[in-house]
Design an enzyme around this catalytic site. Structure first.
Site, PDB file in Angstrom:
ATOM      1  N   CYS A 120       0.762  -1.228  -0.034  1.00 56.42           N
ATOM      2  CA  CYS A 120       0.098   0.075   0.016  1.00 56.42           C
ATOM      3  C   CYS A 120       1.021   1.316  -0.145  1.00 56.42           C
ATOM      4  O   CYS A 120       2.107   1.118   0.192  1.00 56.42           O
ATOM      5  CB  CYS A 120      -0.777  -0.058   1.209  1.00 56.42           C
ATOM      6  SG  CYS A 120      -2.166   1.318   0.931  1.00 56.42           S
ATOM      7  N   CYS A 122       0.081   4.365   1.941  1.00 55.83           N
ATOM      8  CA  CYS A 122      -0.130   5.163   2.546  1.00 55.83           C
ATOM      9  C   CYS A 122       0.881   5.474   3.645  1.00 55.83           C
ATOM     10  O   CYS A 122       1.235   6.319   4.352  1.00 55.83           O
ATOM     11  CB  CYS A 122      -1.529   5.029   3.487  1.00 55.83           C
ATOM     12  SG  CYS A 122      -1.537   3.260   4.484  1.00 55.83           S
ATOM     13  N   LYS A 195     -12.069  -4.508   3.014  1.00 54.09           N
ATOM     14  CA  LYS A 195     -11.445  -3.692   4.154  1.00 54.09           C
ATOM     15  C   LYS A 195     -12.354  -2.650   4.207  1.00 54.09           C
ATOM     16  O   LYS A 195     -12.720  -1.908   3.234  1.00 54.09           O
ATOM     17  CB  LYS A 195     -10.110  -3.502   3.503  1.00 54.09           C
ATOM     18  CG  LYS A 195      -9.504  -2.276   4.547  1.00 54.09           C
ATOM     19  CD  LYS A 195      -8.018  -2.115   4.033  1.00 54.09           C
ATOM     20  CE  LYS A 195      -7.403  -0.952   5.009  1.00 54.09           C
ATOM     21  NZ  LYS A 195      -5.764  -0.899   4.562  1.00 54.09           N
ATOM     22  N   GLU A 233     -16.685  -7.579  -3.765  1.00 54.48           N
ATOM     23  CA  GLU A 233     -15.370  -7.333  -3.655  1.00 54.48           C
ATOM     24  C   GLU A 233     -14.576  -8.626  -3.643  1.00 54.48           C
ATOM     25  O   GLU A 233     -13.445  -8.683  -4.625  1.00 54.48           O
ATOM     26  CB  GLU A 233     -14.792  -6.574  -2.533  1.00 54.48           C
ATOM     27  CG  GLU A 233     -15.242  -5.110  -2.396  1.00 54.48           C
ATOM     28  CD  GLU A 233     -14.234  -4.269  -3.248  1.00 54.48           C
ATOM     29  OE1 GLU A 233     -13.249  -4.749  -3.732  1.00 54.48           O
ATOM     30  OE2 GLU A 233     -14.517  -3.206  -3.344  1.00 54.48           O
ATOM     31  N   LYS A 248     -11.208  -7.325   6.966  1.00 53.75           N
ATOM     32  CA  LYS A 248     -10.426  -6.398   7.956  1.00 53.75           C
ATOM     33  C   LYS A 248     -11.426  -5.213   8.317  1.00 53.75           C
ATOM     34  O   LYS A 248     -11.951  -4.717   7.178  1.00 53.75           O
ATOM     35  CB  LYS A 248      -9.267  -6.041   7.488  1.00 53.75           C
ATOM     36  CG  LYS A 248      -8.588  -4.903   8.373  1.00 53.75           C
ATOM     37  CD  LYS A 248      -7.134  -4.586   7.620  1.00 53.75           C
ATOM     38  CE  LYS A 248      -6.836  -3.233   8.185  1.00 53.75           C
ATOM     39  NZ  LYS A 248      -5.941  -2.547   7.402  1.00 53.75           N
ATOM     40  N   SER A 274      -5.534  -3.083  14.942  1.00 55.68           N
ATOM     41  CA  SER A 274      -5.105  -2.407  16.215  1.00 55.68           C
ATOM     42  C   SER A 274      -5.843  -1.987  17.239  1.00 55.68           C
ATOM     43  O   SER A 274      -5.898  -2.210  18.355  1.00 55.68           O
ATOM     44  CB  SER A 274      -4.226  -0.983  15.866  1.00 55.68           C
ATOM     45  OG  SER A 274      -4.885  -0.319  14.925  1.00 55.68           O
ATOM     46  N   TYR A 313      -2.092  -8.789  16.775  1.00 56.54           N
ATOM     47  CA  TYR A 313      -0.911  -8.441  17.688  1.00 56.54           C
ATOM     48  C   TYR A 313      -0.950  -9.383  18.937  1.00 56.54           C
ATOM     49  O   TYR A 313      -0.162  -9.145  19.679  1.00 56.54           O
ATOM     50  CB  TYR A 313      -1.252  -7.046  18.014  1.00 56.54           C
ATOM     51  CG  TYR A 313      -1.339  -6.147  16.726  1.00 56.54           C
ATOM     52  CD1 TYR A 313      -0.310  -5.666  16.041  1.00 56.54           C
ATOM     53  CD2 TYR A 313      -2.806  -5.799  16.300  1.00 56.54           C
ATOM     54  CE1 TYR A 313      -0.271  -4.765  15.036  1.00 56.54           C
ATOM     55  CE2 TYR A 313      -2.766  -5.145  15.088  1.00 56.54           C
ATOM     56  CZ  TYR A 313      -1.546  -4.630  14.516  1.00 56.54           C
ATOM     57  OH  TYR A 313      -1.542  -3.885  13.238  1.00 56.54           O
TER      58      TYR A 313
END
Ligand code: PBG
Length: 326
Positions: A120, A122, A195, A233, A248, A274, A313
């Site tokens: 990506c 970003c 996403k 999608e 996600k 996150s 995580y």
């Protein structure tokens, strides 16, 4: 047949029996652990909103890889902070960019650890958007070339799987073509096919300083209200050559995971993002939740919904806890 002949409590009487009839399994074999990599030497900075998660320099990765491998976690996904951000995100596809260095260091430490890379723009662009920006708009088709270059540079550095996350139309096809032309036909694509434009990414954007400088991501990421669109999608990405599909975030979207699982036979990954991590960590720090139990319950639920693979995580903690209960 019904009560009193049928008593569902019978099968819950002992831990052994409960284990035998358990429908969903959870093991480190399903986990992907995200790593944040930065330039510098001997850097290990904890991300304030993600206790226990660090930005690390490349020289620390060998130690990290050893720990991950000892916990029998088979894969990592990499995110990088470039030295400089610019309009095109040049470091994203530089032969010696932060991710390319990280891949080589990880593969040197353990060639068997599967390396997945996030493809990506970003994290690399000064405007923080996932594509080329012109007059405040994200240009779709113009961005595809760059994504192809990024994927090829990751493959050249030794990545096993590339995971495009920008929700740019045609990204899977463009990346597949670029990889095949560069003779990386064996590199697989895990598409972040579904996403959502979610507020649960907040802590991640702090971690990699990738919040958009203006506007938001709602012109490319999906509306949280939609699920039929999610299937479209997914279908497009399957048709473009995706090897695996990702949903996600995970927790507020378990229904989406289930719908995608029911419709498609590709392996399905779910990203326990996150903000989902931060919520549990914050409540646990207050003593309001039993972290271990809540994490294992959460990850089991994501599996039960239909995910084969979980990016989380919590992977290292969960792997430790699962080993202790083996
Ligand atoms: C985009 C990307 C994002 C995440 C993974 N890949 C951020 C975004 O879309 O803004 C978020 C992951 C998380 O929140 O844990 N490169």
């Amino acid at each position: 047949m019904t009560f009193p002949t049928v008593r569902l409590r019978r099968l819950r009487t002992t831990p052994t029996l409960r284990a035998m009839v358990r429908e969903t399994t959870l093991s480190p074999a399903h986990f992907v652990y995200p790593l944040f990599v930065v330039h510098g030497r001997d850097v290990q900075e904890e991300i304030p909103s993600m206790p226990g998660v660090y930005r690390q320099s490349v020289d620390r990765l060998a130690r990290e890889v050893e720990e991950i491998s000892d916990l029998r976690i088979p894969a990592v996904i990499l995110f990088g902070l470039p030295a400089h951000k610019d309009p095109l995100g040049e470091e994203n596809f530089a032969a010696n960019g932060i991710i390319q260095q990280a891949i080589r260091a990880i593969k040197q430490a353990n060639p068997d650890l599967l390396v997945i890379t996030d493809v990506c723009m970003c994290e690399y662009t000064d405007h923080g958007h996932c594509g080329i920006v012109h007059e405040g708009q994200i240009l779709n088709d113009e961005t595809l070339d760059i994504l192809g270059k990024v994927a090829v540079s990751h493959a050249a550095a030794g990545a096993d799987v590339v995971a495009p996350s920008g929700m740019i139309d045609g990204m899977v096809r463009a990346i597949r073509q670029a990889l095949d032309r560069a003779d990386f036909k064996q590199i697989s694509i895990l598409s972040y096919a579904i996403k959502y434009a979610s507020s649960f990414y907040g802590p991640f954007r702090e971690a990699v300083q990738s919040a958009p400088a203006f506007g938001d991501r709602r012109t490319h990421q999906m509306d949280p209200a939609n699920v039929r669109e999610a299937l479209r999608e997914a279908q497009l990405d399957v048709d473009e050559g995706a090897d695996m599909l990702m949903v996600k975030p995970a927790l507020a979207y378990l229904d989406v995971i289930q719908r995608v699982r029911d419709r498609f036979d590709l392996p399905i990954a779910a990203y326990n993002v996150s903000g989902e991590y931060s919520m549990i960590k914050a409540a646990a720090a207050q003593g309001w939740l039993d972290e271990r139990r809540v994490v294992l319950e959460t990850l089991t639920a994501i599996r039960r919904a239909g995910a084969d693979i979980i990016l989380t995580y919590h992977a290292k903690d969960a792997a430790r806890w699962l080993m202790a209960t083996e």
